[in-house]
Design a protein around this motif. Structure first.
Motif: not given
Length: 122
Positions: A47-48, A50-51, A54, A57-58, A60-61
């Motif tokens: 999970e970590i 893939s976040i 990517e 998508q960075q 987003r967090w």
């Protein structure tokens, strides 16, 4: 007239001494800067991974990041531009990807600033 010439000479001497002082102080500054941070998450490494890997998508967090633009993508690496919330954009490139273990990227541009970001999962 002599007072005027002496004043100009004194100003030049002060400017040269200030420049010399800045140079000497610069000799004592560290050549590199390093920072390290460790964080624990209540999640599986997949999970970590893939976040964190990517890059598009960075934003987003990562609160410091406004947008990411992918410039090149191959199976071995990615090249992208990060546009921060403030400051100049950085061009980055994947250096190493070991699935679910290690992700390393480097800042390739601008040339006056360089660095690496490493994510290691245990």
């Amino acid at each position: 007239m002599i007072f005027h010439v002496n004043t100009i000479i004194a100003i030049h001497v002060v400017l040269v001494l200030l420049a010399l002082l800045v140079f000497v102080i610069g000799l004592f500054l560290p050549k590199t800067k390093s920072a390290e941070r460790s964080v624990e998450f209540n999640a599986v490494p997949e999970e970590i991974w893939s976040i964190a890997t990517e890059v598009e998508q960075q934003p987003r967090w990562r609160t410091d990041l406004k947008k990411v633009e992918i410039l090149e993508r191959t199976p071995e690496y990615e090249v992208w531009t990060e546009s921060p919330a403030s400051g100049a954009p950085l061009t980055c490139k994947t250096r190493e990807k070991v699935l679910f273990k290690r992700y390393e990227m480097e800042i390739t541009r601008p040339s006056v600033f360089h660095g690496r970001r490493i994510i290691e999962l245990n």
